[in-house]
Design an enzyme around this catalytic site. Structure first.
Site, PDB file in Angstrom:
ATOM      1  N   LYS A 183      34.280  79.926  -4.635  1.00 50.35           N
ATOM      2  CA  LYS A 183      34.091  81.234  -5.140  1.00 50.35           C
ATOM      3  C   LYS A 183      34.859  82.148  -4.735  1.00 50.35           C
ATOM      4  O   LYS A 183      34.747  83.294  -5.710  1.00 50.35           O
ATOM      5  CB  LYS A 183      32.391  81.687  -4.814  1.00 50.35           C
ATOM      6  CG  LYS A 183      31.452  80.724  -5.346  1.00 50.35           C
ATOM      7  CD  LYS A 183      30.145  81.015  -5.093  1.00 50.35           C
ATOM      8  CE  LYS A 183      29.048  80.345  -5.848  1.00 50.35           C
ATOM      9  NZ  LYS A 183      29.026  78.998  -5.331  1.00 50.35           N
TER      10      LYS A 183
HETATM   11  C1  LIG Z   1      28.446  77.887  -6.083  1.00 50.37           C
HETATM   12  C2  LIG Z   1      28.712  76.532  -5.423  1.00 50.37           C
HETATM   13  C3  LIG Z   1      28.643  75.239  -6.050  1.00 50.37           C
HETATM   14  C4  LIG Z   1      28.050  75.141  -7.715  1.00 50.37           C
HETATM   15  O1  LIG Z   1      28.960  76.152  -8.502  1.00 50.37           O
HETATM   16  P1  LIG Z   1      28.258  76.490  -9.996  1.00 50.37           P
HETATM   17  O2  LIG Z   1      29.404  77.072 -10.650  1.00 50.37           O
HETATM   18  O3  LIG Z   1      27.289  77.297  -9.756  1.00 50.37           O
HETATM   19  O4  LIG Z   1      27.858  75.365 -10.530  1.00 50.37           O
HETATM   20  C5  LIG Z   1      28.931  74.100  -5.595  1.00 50.37           C
HETATM   21  N1  LIG Z   1      29.556  74.198  -4.345  1.00 50.37           N
HETATM   22  C6  LIG Z   1      29.550  75.194  -3.616  1.00 50.37           C
HETATM   23  C7  LIG Z   1      30.124  74.873  -2.261  1.00 50.37           C
HETATM   24  C8  LIG Z   1      29.097  76.423  -4.147  1.00 50.37           C
HETATM   25  O5  LIG Z   1      29.104  77.378  -3.284  1.00 50.37           O
END
Ligand SMILES: *Cc1c(COP(=O)(O)O)cnc(C)c1O
Length: 431
Positions: free
Chosen positions: A107
């Site tokens: 993210k």
């Molecule tokens: C947020 C997150 C996801 C999921 O991603 P999305 O875009 O919400 O589908 C998967 N793995 C980790 C470690 C995350 O922080």
């Protein structure tokens, strides 16, 4: 580029307006009016194009009426100043590591880009923009880090007390500056409900210019496309890959589908889910049945009503056959996730985090059934962010990466908050 609302009850807006609003007034999600194609000469020479140049090429059509090219270049350069290595694990499976950013989570890219956009759009504006975000752990750290020190932007993060890992909690609570962490004596659903209600509250709307920092926001969602371009730059095989994505809110995979529509050669996406299997069931039955989120060890994927799936349906204009061509989906239990972490560590010496492990397993199942294919999965978080599960599975302690060691000498600062919107609202109005 104009962005329309998936509910089609509010006017189209430009990139800046969509970023500042987060969600459309009619509660729909903003979606680009067209998906720009990547020029063929770029696709043919992908591997030799510097990553910043590639990133600017991909993002420019989406933002160009709001961000001049030189500013976009600066923003992109500041966003992606770390590596995105594609690491072979077996002769058929590679791990695409998205955890080399400052908070060790995928993210980081979206949060860093979005914070720079908000800072830019808010320049010269006397009114602060307040970003309100609920986190089960990962989003909060990336947002805190990405927005730390950004002028004109105040960030309030709600996290469930005692339910995030020690590294995650330090990442959330040690920024100071313009970042405030509210430690809610409840669970993630409580935090999310409080944030959702805040966005609908008339008094708060008067007092604050509120926006969200989750993948609903176009400025966080769109830059996630870049991952797929960076992976394909490193893909060594003639055949396009099968790509397995660990999914929660489906923002990341939806960005991958955009990249594919733009021309990037990806054979198939696998949407890998944990016990929260709303989409695997939808793909089988055609029925969309949201659930109350089930708690699992891959907790960043504990989503019972994935917001971005509406964007995927939009992209395929409801054409179920075309969607099934592009995407398959499966779910993995916690027990199997732990077995996968063990197996991959003992067979191949590679340490998976629980989210990557879910995606690994779904890819492995697919490749077992399709002998001549190859692919990669997205490793979305560093295993050290989930030490309890991983250390128990592999039986050895995880070393703390140098990058996050300074965290451990910092002082946690949080404000205790009851899991009640009323209490939260009163606090906001005094803040
Ligand atoms: C947020 C997150 C996801 C999921 O991603 P999305 O875009 O919400 O589908 C998967 N793995 C980790 C470690 C995350 O922080």
């Amino acid at each position: 580029m104009q962005y329309f609302s998936t509910n089609r009850q509010s006017p189209s807006v430009n990139f800046a307006e969509a970023t500042l609003a987060g969600q459309a007034p009619d509660k729909g999600l903003y979606f680009p009016q067209s998906i720009p194609s990547i020029p063929t000469n770029i696709l043919q020479n992908l591997a030799s194009i510097p990553s910043i140049e590639l990133a600017v090429t991909v993002l420019q059509p989406y933002v160009k009426d709001c961000i001049p090219q030189p500013i976009l270049e600066e923003m992109v350069a500041a966003t992606i100043d770390f590596g995105f290595p594609l690491i072979p694990i077996t002769d058929k499976i590679a791990s695409f590591e998205l955890f080399h950013g400052p908070t060790l989570a995928f993210k980081d890219v979206g949060a860093r880009f979005m914070s720079r956009c908000l800072g830019y759009f808010n320049r010269g504006n006397e009114r602060l923009t307040t970003v309100l975000v609920a986190t089960s752990g990962d989003t909060g750290g990336a947002v805190a880090n990405g927005f730390d020190g950004v002028e004109g932007v105040e960030v309030i993060i709600l996290y469930p007390s005692g339910k995030v890992s020690p590294v995650q909690e330090l990442q959330l609570t040690t920024c100071g500056n313009n970042i405030t962490a509210l430690e809610v004596s409840g669970n993630f659903d409580d935090c999310q409900a409080m944030v959702k209600q805040a966005f609908l509250d008339v008094d708060l709307a008067k007092a604050y210019q509120l926006t969200s920092a989750n993948s609903i926001n176009v400025a966080r969602w769109l830059p996630q496309q870049l991952y797929y371009f960076f992976a394909l730059q490193q893909w060594q095989h003639a055949e396009p890959p099968i790509v397995s994505v660990p999914c929660g809110n489906f923002g990341n995979i939806c960005a991958g589908l955009l990249a594919q529509k733009a021309g990037l050669p990806i054979e198939l996406f696998l949407a890998a889910c944990n016990a929260n299997d709303v989409i695997p069931r939808f793909m089988q039955t055609g029925k969309y049945d949201p659930i109350t989120a089930i708690a699992t060890i891959s907790n960043a994927m504990d989503v019972g009503n994935p917001s971005n799936f509406i964007r995927i349906l939009e992209m395929f204009a409801g054409d179920k056959a075309a969607l099934s061509q592009a995407l398959e989906s499966d779910s993995v239990s916690d027990t199997d996730t732990i077995s996968t972490i063990k197996k991959v560590y003992f067979d191949d010496g590679y340490i998976l985090d629980p989210h990557g492990a879910v995606a690994y397993q779904v890819l492995d199942n697919y490749l077992t059934a399709h002998a001549n294919k190859k692919g990669f999965f997205l490793a979305t978080a560093h295993p050290v962010k989930f030490p309890e599960v991983v250390e128990q599975a592999i039986g050895v302690p995880l070393p703390i990466p140098e990058k996050i060691q300074p965290l451990f000498s910092k002082q946690k600062t949080s404000i205790a908050m009851a899991p009640s919107f009323g209490v939260f609202k009163e606090w906001m109005l005094r803040f």
